[in-house]
Design an enzyme around this catalytic site. Structure first.
Site, PDB file in Angstrom:
ATOM      1  N   HIS A  94       3.283  37.253   6.053  1.00  0.00           N
ATOM      2  CA  HIS A  94       4.264  36.190   5.791  1.00  0.00           C
ATOM      3  C   HIS A  94       5.188  36.077   7.003  1.00  0.00           C
ATOM      4  O   HIS A  94       5.551  37.096   7.610  1.00  0.00           O
ATOM      5  CB  HIS A  94       5.056  36.518   4.525  1.00  0.00           C
TER       6      HIS A  94
ATOM      7  N   GLU B 214       1.531  28.188   6.311  1.00  0.00           N
ATOM      8  CA  GLU B 214       2.946  27.952   6.037  1.00  0.00           C
ATOM      9  C   GLU B 214       3.674  27.650   7.344  1.00  0.00           C
ATOM     10  O   GLU B 214       4.090  28.581   8.053  1.00  0.00           O
ATOM     11  CB  GLU B 214       3.565  29.193   5.397  1.00  0.00           C
TER      12      GLU B 214
ATOM     13  N   GLY C  71       7.636  29.360  -2.730  1.00  0.00           N
ATOM     14  CA  GLY C  71       8.792  30.245  -2.689  1.00  0.00           C
ATOM     15  C   GLY C  71       9.835  29.791  -3.701  1.00  0.00           C
ATOM     16  O   GLY C  71       9.729  30.068  -4.895  1.00  0.00           O
ATOM     17  N   GLY C  72      10.834  29.063  -3.216  1.00  0.00           N
ATOM     18  CA  GLY C  72      11.973  28.644  -4.041  1.00  0.00           C
ATOM     19  C   GLY C  72      11.596  28.086  -5.408  1.00  0.00           C
ATOM     20  O   GLY C  72      12.166  28.507  -6.427  1.00  0.00           O
TER      21      GLY C  72
ATOM     22  N   SER D  15       8.353  24.585   1.209  1.00  0.00           N
ATOM     23  CA  SER D  15       9.075  23.570   0.434  1.00  0.00           C
ATOM     24  C   SER D  15       8.166  22.738  -0.462  1.00  0.00           C
ATOM     25  O   SER D  15       8.396  21.540  -0.667  1.00  0.00           O
ATOM     26  CB  SER D  15       9.902  22.668   1.355  1.00  0.00           C
TER      27      SER D  15
ATOM     28  N   TRP E  93       8.175  35.461  -5.082  1.00  0.00           N
ATOM     29  CA  TRP E  93       9.573  35.563  -5.531  1.00  0.00           C
ATOM     30  C   TRP E  93      10.496  36.099  -4.437  1.00  0.00           C
ATOM     31  O   TRP E  93      11.708  36.100  -4.600  1.00  0.00           O
ATOM     32  CB  TRP E  93       9.670  36.455  -6.766  1.00  0.00           C
ATOM     33  N   LYS E  94       9.930  36.639  -3.376  1.00  0.00           N
ATOM     34  CA  LYS E  94      10.725  37.234  -2.291  1.00  0.00           C
ATOM     35  C   LYS E  94      11.723  38.247  -2.862  1.00  0.00           C
ATOM     36  O   LYS E  94      11.417  38.888  -3.866  1.00  0.00           O
ATOM     37  CB  LYS E  94      11.399  36.133  -1.462  1.00  0.00           C
TER      38      LYS E  94
ATOM     39  N   GLY F 185      11.560  27.106   3.053  1.00  0.00           N
ATOM     40  CA  GLY F 185      12.929  27.186   2.560  1.00  0.00           C
ATOM     41  C   GLY F 185      13.867  26.148   3.169  1.00  0.00           C
ATOM     42  O   GLY F 185      15.090  26.259   3.042  1.00  0.00           O
TER      43      GLY F 185
HETATM   44  P1  PGA Z   1       9.500  27.903   0.075  1.00  0.00           P
HETATM   45  O1  PGA Z   1       8.794  29.253   0.596  1.00  0.00           O
HETATM   46  O2  PGA Z   1       8.582  27.322  -0.976  1.00  0.00           O
HETATM   47  O3  PGA Z   1      10.806  28.339  -0.480  1.00  0.00           O
HETATM   48  O4  PGA Z   1       9.634  27.007   1.270  1.00  0.00           O
HETATM   49  C1  PGA Z   1       7.418  29.336   0.779  1.00  0.00           C
HETATM   50  C2  PGA Z   1       7.043  30.731   1.208  1.00  0.00           C
HETATM   51  O5  PGA Z   1       7.737  31.317   2.059  1.00  0.00           O
HETATM   52  O6  PGA Z   1       6.040  31.296   0.738  1.00  0.00           O
END
Ligand code: PGA
Length: 253
Positions: A98, A170, A237-238, A216, A10-11, A176
């Site tokens: 990360h 990643e 992430g998103g 992504s 969720w950051k 993102g």
């Molecule tokens: P994202 O992020 O799915 O928004 O690209 C992935 C992550 O940083 O774990």
């Protein structure tokens, strides 16, 4: 056999109320719609770990992770959170390395190794993140770059410690950005990572390690990515901030 895992990172998003509704929606949908064997991990910001953990406690598919852990054991480290603290509020997994931590908080390989050791000593399972920036990919040095990251932070772990580790690949250029690695790019890097892990530890340990793809990943591309033989799930992430999208990804195996 290695686990299939979908972890939502969720950051630094969501208020407390929003976080609780997100996790209860996910919890309900996972109960109602997800049949196969899959480990679902939610990774809320620190202040929500315990309440989010309580909410998913009764759901055997769902697990709790933290986004970071201190490399120190305890003491005068204002603003830091230790592995023992995470463990004491029911955390099971923790992200280590990360790219946002490496970049914005200057976490180097040595620091990450210490974080791995702290986490493992408290019985937490580290999700070790690796991945190259765009310049390295463009210069065709991505394998070397990721191989070095694995070597520098993991090679000093014992085989028993390594058994607890999940790896997430990643590529930084995909995080993102809406630009995903193709399933072929993901597969070849995951296979390479597994090969490196077999060298650092042994073939069986490498075979049993879950290697997640992140960057992504969304309901539209998850199925093709997860169909690759060395892609064992995703770090999201998103798309993990919307329950419907996140659960659609979970159902993509
Ligand atoms: P994202 O992020 O799915 O928004 O690209 C992935 C992550 O940083 O774990």
């Amino acid at each position: 056999m290695r686990k299939k895992i979908v972890a939502g990172n969720w950051k630094m998003n969501k208020t407390y109320e929003e976080a609780l509704s997100l996790v209860s929606e996910i919890d309900h949908m996972v109960r109602d719609e997800v049949n196969g064997e899959v480990t679902v991990i939610v990774t809320p910001p620190f202040p929500y770990l315990q309440p989010v953990g309580k909410l998913v406690q009764g759901n055997s598919k769902m697990h709790l992770a933290a986004q970071n852990v201190s490399e120190h054991e305890s003491g005068a480290f204002t603003g830091e959170v230790s592995a023992a603290m995470l463990q004491s509020v029911g955390t099971e997994y923790v992200l280590v390395g990360h790219s946002e931590r490496r970049m914005y908080h200057h976490e180097d390989a040595q620091t990450l190794y210490k974080k791995m050791k702290m986490a493992l000593a408290q019985g937490l399972k580290p999700i070790f993140c690796c991945g190259e920036p765009l310049e390295e990919r463009d210069a065709d040095r991505h394998f070397e770059f990721v191989g070095q990251q694995l070597h520098d932070s993991l090679s000093y772990l014992s085989n028993e410690e390594f058994d607890q580790v999940v790896v997430a690949y990643e590529p930084i250029w995909a995080i993102g950005t809406g630009r995903t690695a193709s399933s072929q790019q993901a597969q070849e890097m995951h296979a390479y990572i597994r090969e490196q892990l077999a060298r650092l530890f042994d073939a069986e340990a490498a075979f049993n390690t879950s290697i997640l793809y992140g960057g992504s990943c969304n309901p539209g591309n998850a199925q093709e990515l997860f169909a690759q033989p060395d892609v064992d799930g995703g770090l999201i992430g998103g798309a993990s901030l919307k329950s419907r999208d996140f659960v659609a990804i979970i159902k993509s195996f």
